[in-house]
Design a protein around this motif. Structure first.
Motif, PDB file in Angstrom:
ATOM      1  N   ARG A   3       0.826  -1.198   0.000  1.00  0.00           N
ATOM      2  CA  ARG A   3       0.000   0.000   0.000  1.00  0.00           C
ATOM      3  C   ARG A   3       0.866   1.255   0.000  1.00  0.00           C
ATOM      4  NH1 ARG A   3      -4.601   2.099  -1.823  1.00  0.00           N
ATOM      5  NH2 ARG A   3      -5.874   3.169  -0.250  1.00  0.00           N
ATOM      6  N   PHE A   4       1.963   1.245   0.786  1.00  0.00           N
ATOM      7  CA  PHE A   4       2.803   2.436   0.905  1.00  0.00           C
ATOM      8  C   PHE A   4       4.242   2.115   0.524  1.00  0.00           C
ATOM      9  CE2 PHE A   4      -0.519   3.225   4.141  1.00  0.00           C
ATOM     10  CZ  PHE A   4      -1.046   4.399   3.614  1.00  0.00           C
ATOM     11  N   SER A   5       4.857   3.042  -0.176  1.00  0.00           N
ATOM     12  CA  SER A   5       6.305   3.041  -0.368  1.00  0.00           C
ATOM     13  C   SER A   5       6.844   4.226   0.412  1.00  0.00           C
ATOM     14  CB  SER A   5       6.664   3.178  -1.858  1.00  0.00           C
ATOM     15  OG  SER A   5       6.270   2.052  -2.586  1.00  0.00           O
ATOM     16  N   VAL A   6       7.508   3.949   1.512  1.00  0.00           N
ATOM     17  CA  VAL A   6       8.069   5.008   2.357  1.00  0.00           C
ATOM     18  C   VAL A   6       9.514   5.217   1.928  1.00  0.00           C
ATOM     19  CG1 VAL A   6       8.522   5.772   4.702  1.00  0.00           C
ATOM     20  CG2 VAL A   6       6.564   4.288   4.235  1.00  0.00           C
ATOM     21  N   ILE A   7       9.824   6.411   1.461  1.00  0.00           N
ATOM     22  CA  ILE A   7      11.132   6.720   0.896  1.00  0.00           C
ATOM     23  C   ILE A   7      11.894   7.605   1.872  1.00  0.00           C
ATOM     24  CG2 ILE A   7      12.337   7.822  -1.034  1.00  0.00           C
ATOM     25  CD1 ILE A   7       9.711   7.169  -2.662  1.00  0.00           C
ATOM     26  N   VAL A   8      13.046   7.111   2.326  1.00  0.00           N
ATOM     27  CA  VAL A   8      13.846   7.824   3.334  1.00  0.00           C
ATOM     28  C   VAL A   8      15.242   8.074   2.769  1.00  0.00           C
ATOM     29  CG1 VAL A   8      14.809   7.766   5.651  1.00  0.00           C
ATOM     30  CG2 VAL A   8      12.567   6.742   5.224  1.00  0.00           C
ATOM     31  N   PRO A   9      15.541   9.298   2.315  1.00  0.00           N
ATOM     32  CA  PRO A   9      16.907   9.624   1.922  1.00  0.00           C
ATOM     33  C   PRO A   9      17.747   9.904   3.165  1.00  0.00           C
ATOM     34  CG  PRO A   9      15.492  11.510   1.573  1.00  0.00           C
ATOM     35  CD  PRO A   9      14.620  10.407   2.083  1.00  0.00           C
ATOM     36  N   ALA A  10      19.015   9.495   3.144  1.00  0.00           N
ATOM     37  CA  ALA A  10      19.861   9.646   4.322  1.00  0.00           C
ATOM     38  C   ALA A  10      21.215  10.215   3.933  1.00  0.00           C
ATOM     39  CB  ALA A  10      20.038   8.295   5.025  1.00  0.00           C
ATOM     40  N   TYR A  11      21.580  11.298   4.587  1.00  0.00           N
ATOM     41  CA  TYR A  11      22.903  11.893   4.396  1.00  0.00           C
ATOM     42  C   TYR A  11      23.316  12.573   5.699  1.00  0.00           C
ATOM     43  CZ  TYR A  11      26.801  14.599   2.516  1.00  0.00           C
ATOM     44  OH  TYR A  11      28.043  15.123   2.295  1.00  0.00           O
ATOM     45  N   VAL A  37      17.527   5.333   1.061  1.00  0.00           N
ATOM     46  CA  VAL A  37      18.493   5.761   0.059  1.00  0.00           C
ATOM     47  C   VAL A  37      19.710   6.358   0.752  1.00  0.00           C
ATOM     48  CG1 VAL A  37      18.877   7.170  -1.992  1.00  0.00           C
ATOM     49  CG2 VAL A  37      16.587   6.242  -1.522  1.00  0.00           C
ATOM     50  N   ASP A  38      20.835   5.670   0.641  1.00  0.00           N
ATOM     51  CA  ASP A  38      22.108   6.190   1.152  1.00  0.00           C
ATOM     52  C   ASP A  38      22.694   7.116   0.085  1.00  0.00           C
ATOM     53  OD1 ASP A  38      24.630   6.683   2.146  1.00  0.00           O
ATOM     54  OD2 ASP A  38      25.413   4.703   1.602  1.00  0.00           O
ATOM     55  N   ASP A  39      22.613   8.425   0.351  1.00  0.00           N
ATOM     56  CA  ASP A  39      23.077   9.424  -0.616  1.00  0.00           C
ATOM     57  C   ASP A  39      24.593   9.599  -0.505  1.00  0.00           C
ATOM     58  OD1 ASP A  39      23.110  11.370  -2.536  1.00  0.00           O
ATOM     59  OD2 ASP A  39      22.280  12.956  -1.253  1.00  0.00           O
ATOM     60  N   CYS A  40      25.293   8.479  -0.616  1.00  0.00           N
ATOM     61  CA  CYS A  40      26.755   8.460  -0.504  1.00  0.00           C
ATOM     62  C   CYS A  40      27.202   9.209   0.750  1.00  0.00           C
ATOM     63  CB  CYS A  40      27.394   9.067  -1.754  1.00  0.00           C
ATOM     64  SG  CYS A  40      29.142   8.639  -1.966  1.00  0.00           S
ATOM     65  N   CYS A  45      25.516   5.960   7.769  1.00  0.00           N
ATOM     66  CA  CYS A  45      24.135   5.799   7.309  1.00  0.00           C
ATOM     67  C   CYS A  45      23.978   4.551   6.444  1.00  0.00           C
ATOM     68  CB  CYS A  45      23.693   7.033   6.521  1.00  0.00           C
ATOM     69  SG  CYS A  45      23.362   8.484   7.546  1.00  0.00           S
ATOM     70  N   GLY A  46      24.929   4.312   5.531  1.00  0.00           N
ATOM     71  CA  GLY A  46      24.830   3.143   4.670  1.00  0.00           C
ATOM     72  C   GLY A  46      24.840   1.851   5.457  1.00  0.00           C
ATOM     73  N   ALA A  47      25.706   1.762   6.479  1.00  0.00           N
ATOM     74  CA  ALA A  47      25.772   0.546   7.296  1.00  0.00           C
ATOM     75  C   ALA A  47      24.485   0.345   8.084  1.00  0.00           C
ATOM     76  CB  ALA A  47      26.965   0.644   8.244  1.00  0.00           C
ATOM     77  N   VAL A  48      23.908   1.421   8.578  1.00  0.00           N
ATOM     78  CA  VAL A  48      22.645   1.323   9.315  1.00  0.00           C
ATOM     79  C   VAL A  48      21.547   0.796   8.399  1.00  0.00           C
ATOM     80  CG1 VAL A  48      20.858   2.642  10.501  1.00  0.00           C
ATOM     81  CG2 VAL A  48      23.264   3.108  10.974  1.00  0.00           C
ATOM     82  N   ILE A  49      21.498   1.319   7.184  1.00  0.00           N
ATOM     83  CA  ILE A  49      20.474   0.868   6.225  1.00  0.00           C
ATOM     84  C   ILE A  49      20.642  -0.617   5.924  1.00  0.00           C
ATOM     85  CG2 ILE A  49      19.726   1.099   3.835  1.00  0.00           C
ATOM     86  CD1 ILE A  49      20.287   4.123   4.095  1.00  0.00           C
ATOM     87  N   ASP A  50      21.881  -1.060   5.698  1.00  0.00           N
ATOM     88  CA  ASP A  50      22.116  -2.478   5.409  1.00  0.00           C
ATOM     89  C   ASP A  50      21.741  -3.357   6.601  1.00  0.00           C
ATOM     90  OD1 ASP A  50      22.998  -1.918   2.869  1.00  0.00           O
ATOM     91  OD2 ASP A  50      25.119  -1.801   3.439  1.00  0.00           O
ATOM     92  N   GLU A  51      21.984  -2.865   7.798  1.00  0.00           N
ATOM     93  CA  GLU A  51      21.618  -3.629   9.001  1.00  0.00           C
ATOM     94  C   GLU A  51      20.110  -3.845   9.061  1.00  0.00           C
ATOM     95  OE1 GLU A  51      21.281  -2.696  13.753  1.00  0.00           O
ATOM     96  OE2 GLU A  51      22.966  -1.804  12.658  1.00  0.00           O
ATOM     97  N   PHE A  52      19.334  -2.809   8.773  1.00  0.00           N
ATOM     98  CA  PHE A  52      17.883  -2.935   8.797  1.00  0.00           C
ATOM     99  C   PHE A  52      17.393  -3.828   7.654  1.00  0.00           C
ATOM    100  CE2 PHE A  52      18.049   0.400  11.859  1.00  0.00           C
ATOM    101  CZ  PHE A  52      16.845   0.373  12.538  1.00  0.00           C
TER     102      PHE A  52
END
Length: 746
Positions: A3-11, A37-40, A45-52
């Motif tokens: 139903r939802f696509s929740v988009i979270v950019p992270a920098y 989205v890990d904005d480089c 932030c990238g490691a946190v996203i991969d953990e989740f």
């Protein structure tokens, strides 16, 4: 398809990203995908996203090879979205509990509109929470969905992407994308709202917008703030490409001018020496996009003139003149306040030289509040049983309407207040210390503690620094030395007050005057109170009143009230006194969850309710005298006991059923245990211990002893003969039982 696509950019939000992602994945509405989205980002932030992503298959990680900025990072997430609706959330913000469930329900109610606009609250690093100031624009009253032309006030809501849900098919068909650069929300929000054929609103806080102390883009000084001009050029280019939207040009022009002035005037955005250049760009922008003949509100004409003509030096001169004017006014006000204070001090000294007025009784309450509590019950009893005495009440002018017509109204800090303070023979207050009082020989001060001491109080708080905060214990004891009488409701209170407030006063263990109304009110009074609070006829009203956590910096959300109400069904209504007015918005609010935190009289709420849910609040001791069901619930028992300290642990001697979890609380009410025989037995034992004198005549006994000089007072009515007013639910049940059986109709 979710139903939802929740988009979270992270920098560079590693300190907040976990909380953000948890707020999405713990939503009670699980039909979602989380595109992080890990904005480089150079941090973790990238490691946190991969953990989740490793622990929850709903998380879809996206790692960009280079930093592209917030707008393109959102585009990268949206390109991978498969949900019906797009929801954007910044990496340092959070969704409130059950936000997506509320959004899903509202989308269903309104027929899946193109855009749903919901509310937000700013959460400050200091712990405060402030709801959006134009929340009234999000009212759900009226037809829905609608077009923007029907509700143009929506353009006044903060123009950001994360306070809306967007139908993905609509976004893709219209080709909306975020531009690069600062202020990327501007050329997205306005075209989306203007183009959407169907729009709906949700009057609920769904996002907590974090106000960081440092690090936020809007608090970063940079030349990049000049990019706001390019963003508005894109907005007006969209209008040029879509002539049907031309009607919005004057509105957007005014919004642009206000926005440019905001950037120009904020001290932490533009680099030093760049303001003149910014205002010249703003002047060119003004002339390029100005709509001939468009009206400018009178109060905004000076601001528009500054932009229209690029009057940087004029602005600086006006700003300097305004600063000088403010300084002069502050000095003038300060001088006037000092003079007034000196005159009032002199007036008070003079009044203290005059004789006491034996016919005058003065009443005050904490924070100069409204008519209520023990002082109000005693004031009413004075008028009934000692009519020869004159009563006066000190409260703020805005609260004068809460006082009975026969009671004199006095504003605090006035000459009349000091006169009454100096010459009244008797003072009644629930304050521990009466500000400014120099007690005279012959004056009698009656102190009415605000509640039964279940948690530590008085000098015992010296051992509880988290709860004591900035308590001045020396000043507290000086105030105690002024007390002549302390009103107590039971033996436990008497023994505790005399130990934690050591002094030479006399304890009057006569009951709680504030509960007298429980015995004098009628069922008709209860019906009127329920109607005023919006409780439907036939509903069971649950008063939820947890004790404030004064050892915490931020409010604690102990129950999901909307979920509880939804699970219990339409028969139940929750009156929530879960916070104080300044604690911020009640996130779970509907027609069956009524926020009564700001209601001035808790006695009224008790009478209007059918049951009480609380934790460690002394209100349970008052409520027990009503002989209505009480249920205990607390998710932080150990933390509260450790920080606040307990004289009586209600869990070891409960006044009713005990719930250790939210689901168990729901089961207690859904299964009927809240009003069963075991509950009644526990309540009776609790009432015997804490309500031995609460028979409706406590205030009368205090007045006859203190003001009428009677040494012998009437004994309390035996518990078996007391008849507190029944709850509305109990009255309906009794009426149904008393009705004769009706003949069957075939």
């Amino acid at each position: 398809m979710p139903r939802f696509s929740v988009i979270v950019p992270a920098y560079q939000v590693q300190a907040y990203l976990r909380e953000c992602l948890e707020s999405v994945l713990t939503q009670s509405y699980p039909d979602l995908e989380l595109i992080a989205v890990d904005d480089c980002s150079p941090d973790a932030c990238g490691a946190v996203i991969d953990e989740f992503a490793a622990r929850d298959p709903r998380v879809r990680p996206v790692h960009l090879p280079a930093n592209v900025g917030l707008g393109p990072a959102r585009n990268a997430g949206a390109a991978r979205a498969t949900g019906d609706y797009l929801v954007f959330l910044d990496g340092d913000d959070t969704l409130t509990p059950d936000a997506l469930l509320a959004v899903a329900d509202r989308l269903k109610e309104t027929g899946d509109p193109d855009v749903l606009v919901y509310d937000y609250a700013r959460t400050y690093w200091t712990g405060g929470t402030v709801r959006n100031q134009v929340a009234a624009e999000l009212t759900e009253h009226g037809p829905a969905p609608f077009a923007l032309a029907d509700r143009p006030g929506l353009l006044n809501v903060l123009a950001v992407a994360w306070n809306k849900a967007y139908r993905r098919e609509f976004v893709e068909r219209a080709g909306f994308v975020f531009p690069p650069g600062y202020y990327e929300d501007t050329p997205w929000t306005y075209p989306v709202l203007m183009t959407a054929e169907t729009v709906a609103t949700l009057d609920r806080v769904c996002v907590h917008y974090r106000q960081r102390r440092t690090g936020g883009i809007l608090h970063t000084t940079s030349e990049r703030h000049f990019e706001v001009f390019d963003q508005y050029d894109q907005v007006f280019a969209h209008l040029d490409e879509h002539p049907a939207l031309e009607r919005w040009r004057p509105v957007l022009f005014r919004r642009m001018v206000d926005h440019l002035l905001t950037v120009y005037t904020r001290p932490d955005r533009l680099p030093r020496g760049s303001r003149a250049a910014f205002l010249r760009r703003a002047r060119d922008q003004y002339r390029r996009h100005r709509t001939p003949g468009a009206s400018v509100p009178a109060r905004a004409r000076v601001r528009h003139a500054l932009v229209r003509f690029g009057l940087h030096r004029t602005y600086r001169a006006l700003r300097l003149a305004a600063a000088l004017g403010r300084r002069a006014r502050r000095l003038s006000r300060r001088s006037l306040r000092a003079l007034r204070a000196a005159l009032l001090r002199t007036h008070y000294r003079v009044q203290r030289l005059l004789p006491l007025d034996s016919g005058r009784v003065l009443f005050t309450v904490r924070e100069d509040g409204p008519y209520g509590g023990d002082p109000a019950a005693l004031e009413s009893a004075v008028r009934d049983h000692a009519p020869h005495l004159r009563t006066a009440w000190v409260t703020r002018p805005a609260l004068h309407h809460t006082l009975p017509t026969a009671t004199r109204r006095i504003a605090p800090g006035t000459a009349a207040h000091l006169t009454a303070l100096a010459r009244s023979a008797c003072l009644v207050t629930d304050r521990e210390v009466v500000p400014g009082l120099v007690k005279r020989r012959g004056q009698v001060l009656v102190h009415t503690p605000p509640g039964t001491p279940l948690a530590h109080a008085g000098i015992d708080l010296q051992e509880r620094p988290a709860a004591a905060r900035d308590t001045d214990f020396a000043r507290l004891l000086r105030g105690v030395d002024q007390w002549d009488h302390v009103v107590s409701g039971d033996r436990h209170s008497t023994l505790t007050w005399e130990r934690v407030y050591p002094g030479r006063y006399t304890t009057l263990e006569y009951g709680r005057p504030r509960t007298d109304r429980f015995h004098t009110a009628t069922s008709a009074d209860v019906a009127v109170l329920r109607e005023c609070l919006g409780v439907p006829a036939g509903a069971v009203a649950i008063l939820y009143a947890p004790v404030p956590r004064d050892y915490r910096r931020t409010p604690l959300r102990l129950l999901d009230l909307e979920r509880v109400a939804r699970r219990l069904g339409p028969r139940f209504v929750i009156l929530s006194r879960a916070g104080r007015p300044h604690d911020g918005p009640l996130e779970a609010a509907s027609d069956r969850v009524v926020d009564v935190s700001a209601h001035p009289d808790v006695t009224t709420l008790c009478l209007a309710s059918d049951a009480l849910v609380t934790d460690f609040s002394p209100l349970m001791c008052d409520y027990a005298g009503l002989d209505r069901p009480i249920v205990l619930h607390a998710g932080d028992r150990e933390a509260y006991a450790a920080a606040r300290g307990l004289y009586v642990d209600p869990w070891t001697f409960p006044p009713g059923p005990v719930a250790d979890s939210e689901d168990e609380l729901i089961e207690i009410f859904a299964g009927g245990r809240w009003c069963g025989a075991r509950s009644a037995g526990q309540r009776a034992a609790f009432r015997d211990r804490f309500c031995p004198h609460d028979d409706g005549r406590a205030a009368e006994r205090v007045v006859r002893r203190v003001l009428c000089g009677e040494t012998e007072t009437a004994p309390p009515v035996p518990p078996e003969r007391r008849r507190p007013v029944p709850s509305a639910a109990a009255a309906l049940e009794a009426a149904a039982v008393s009705l004769p059986p009706q003949p069957a109709v075939f």
